[in-house]
Design a protein around this motif. Sequence first.
Motif, PDB file in Angstrom:
ATOM      1  N   SER A  81     -13.886   5.154  40.321  1.00 14.90           N
ATOM      2  CA  SER A  81     -12.812   6.236  40.816  1.00 14.90           C
ATOM      3  C   SER A  81     -11.916   6.349  39.408  1.00 14.90           C
ATOM      4  O   SER A  81     -10.926   6.998  39.570  1.00 14.90           O
TER       5      SER A  81
ATOM      6  N   SER B 258     -10.245   5.663  35.524  1.00 16.00           N
ATOM      7  CA  SER B 258     -10.623   6.183  34.290  1.00 16.00           C
ATOM      8  C   SER B 258     -11.327   5.527  33.424  1.00 16.00           C
ATOM      9  O   SER B 258     -11.345   4.332  33.155  1.00 16.00           O
TER      10      SER B 258
ATOM     11  N   GLU C   3      -3.380  13.199  32.930  1.00 14.57           N
ATOM     12  CA  GLU C   3      -4.541  13.675  33.843  1.00 14.57           C
ATOM     13  C   GLU C   3      -4.050  12.732  35.275  1.00 14.57           C
ATOM     14  O   GLU C   3      -4.376  13.338  36.532  1.00 14.57           O
TER      15      GLU C   3
ATOM     16  N   ASN D 245      -9.651  14.475  36.120  1.00  9.22           N
ATOM     17  CA  ASN D 245     -10.781  15.180  35.150  1.00  9.22           C
ATOM     18  C   ASN D 245     -10.534  14.268  34.053  1.00  9.22           C
ATOM     19  O   ASN D 245      -9.913  14.637  33.043  1.00  9.22           O
ATOM     20  N   TRP D 246     -11.165  12.940  34.104  1.00 18.46           N
ATOM     21  CA  TRP D 246     -11.022  11.980  33.234  1.00 18.46           C
ATOM     22  C   TRP D 246     -11.737  12.499  31.669  1.00 18.46           C
ATOM     23  O   TRP D 246     -12.976  13.200  32.089  1.00 18.46           O
ATOM     24  N   GLN D 247     -11.373  12.326  30.659  1.00 18.96           N
ATOM     25  CA  GLN D 247     -12.139  12.576  29.323  1.00 18.96           C
ATOM     26  C   GLN D 247     -12.165  11.384  28.475  1.00 18.96           C
ATOM     27  O   GLN D 247     -11.140  10.967  27.639  1.00 18.96           O
ATOM     28  N   PRO D 248     -13.337  10.864  28.106  1.00 16.81           N
ATOM     29  CA  PRO D 248     -14.530  11.126  28.942  1.00 16.81           C
ATOM     30  C   PRO D 248     -14.614  10.656  30.252  1.00 16.81           C
ATOM     31  O   PRO D 248     -13.749   9.882  30.604  1.00 16.81           O
ATOM     32  N   ASP D 249     -15.661  11.279  31.010  1.00 18.07           N
ATOM     33  CA  ASP D 249     -15.710  11.043  32.268  1.00 18.07           C
ATOM     34  C   ASP D 249     -16.737   9.969  32.819  1.00 18.07           C
ATOM     35  O   ASP D 249     -17.293   9.956  33.981  1.00 18.07           O
ATOM     36  N   CYS D 250     -17.371   9.393  31.906  1.00 19.53           N
ATOM     37  CA  CYS D 250     -18.385   8.369  32.091  1.00 19.53           C
ATOM     38  C   CYS D 250     -18.301   7.234  30.992  1.00 19.53           C
ATOM     39  O   CYS D 250     -18.048   7.170  29.935  1.00 19.53           O
TER      40      CYS D 250
ATOM     41  N   ASP E 133      -5.907  10.845  29.267  1.00 19.28           N
ATOM     42  CA  ASP E 133      -6.095  10.556  30.611  1.00 19.28           C
ATOM     43  C   ASP E 133      -4.893   9.797  31.567  1.00 19.28           C
ATOM     44  O   ASP E 133      -4.719  10.066  32.505  1.00 19.28           O
TER      45      ASP E 133
END
Length: 351
Positions: A265, A267, A308, A322-327, A305
Amino acid sequence: MSDTDLPEAEILFEVKGAAGVVTLNRPKALNALTLNMVRALDPQLRQWAEDPSIERIIVKGAGEKGFCAGGDIRALYDWGTTGDPLAVGFYEEEYKLNTFIKEYPKPYIALLDGITMGGGVGLSVHGSHRIATERLMFAMPETGIGLFPDVGGTYFLPRTPGETGMWLSLTGARLKAADALFAGIATQYIPSEQLETLEDALTVPGADIDVVLRDFAAGAGDSALEPLQADIARLFSADSVEAILAALEAEGSAWAAKQASTIRSKSPTSLKVAFRQMKVGAQASFRECMETEFRIVSRVMAGKDFYEGVRATIIDKDGAPNWQPDCLEAITDADIDAIFAPLPGGDIKLG
């Protein structure tokens, strides 16, 4: 405007006997640390360090709910989203204060009565004595808002038993008093009902602090962390965040599954930064750790991040950042290298 209409000071200073007493005075905000508080505390501590009549420092929070729940992240959000240089300037002043506390020439006693997170950890854990009460709730939850466990976390977290620091930094797990004692984050346990009498005893000129604390100390009960220590040391010793997650998911226990879900969950960038911190910090001096943190925070506050994470947590409160990047897989070692790289203008001058 009458005196009774004046806003109360965010931080209070008092000389009681041989002690300089600091009260963090924002109880409605769980004594969250503001820039004004940093700017008032630093010079006061320096003055008391030079005053031969002041033998020790006592730091406490107003109210019964929090010692200090962290930094004023709403102010940091506002500064950062408007391009105000204080978004990074706050951290520069805070990290200098953390370093001075770590190197303080006199006993520095923090009364950890209630929530102690983030910036509150920086005001306490580096002091010589950290007194936990039954109301202590300790955490470094920064990866959940796109930040990282700073204020010296790079130094003290890797020095907790086994991989406890890695576990705390990736999950933001909360510790109670017995857990904090086991981890070495707290040095003594004293019931909250004894704090006022303890403070009086600590203000007596010439008092032997260790004797006073021994007289007041009580048992904190069993630690919930200690029985987990072997599992934490084994599962959180892998060589990447992805490998830690794989180990947790292969474990098959409810506890391990919960840790994996919690980590996922956070970042992804913050997780990889925190992982690198624990590895770097284990081999670095305190000042090197603080220089590293300033490099990191300078890059993080220029990213996305953190803003966000704060939006999802305290502004819109939708709990869906909405994390960037999300993975994790989208973040390379080179990306993390760039976050840790020396700053073009040179490292922070810690004083």
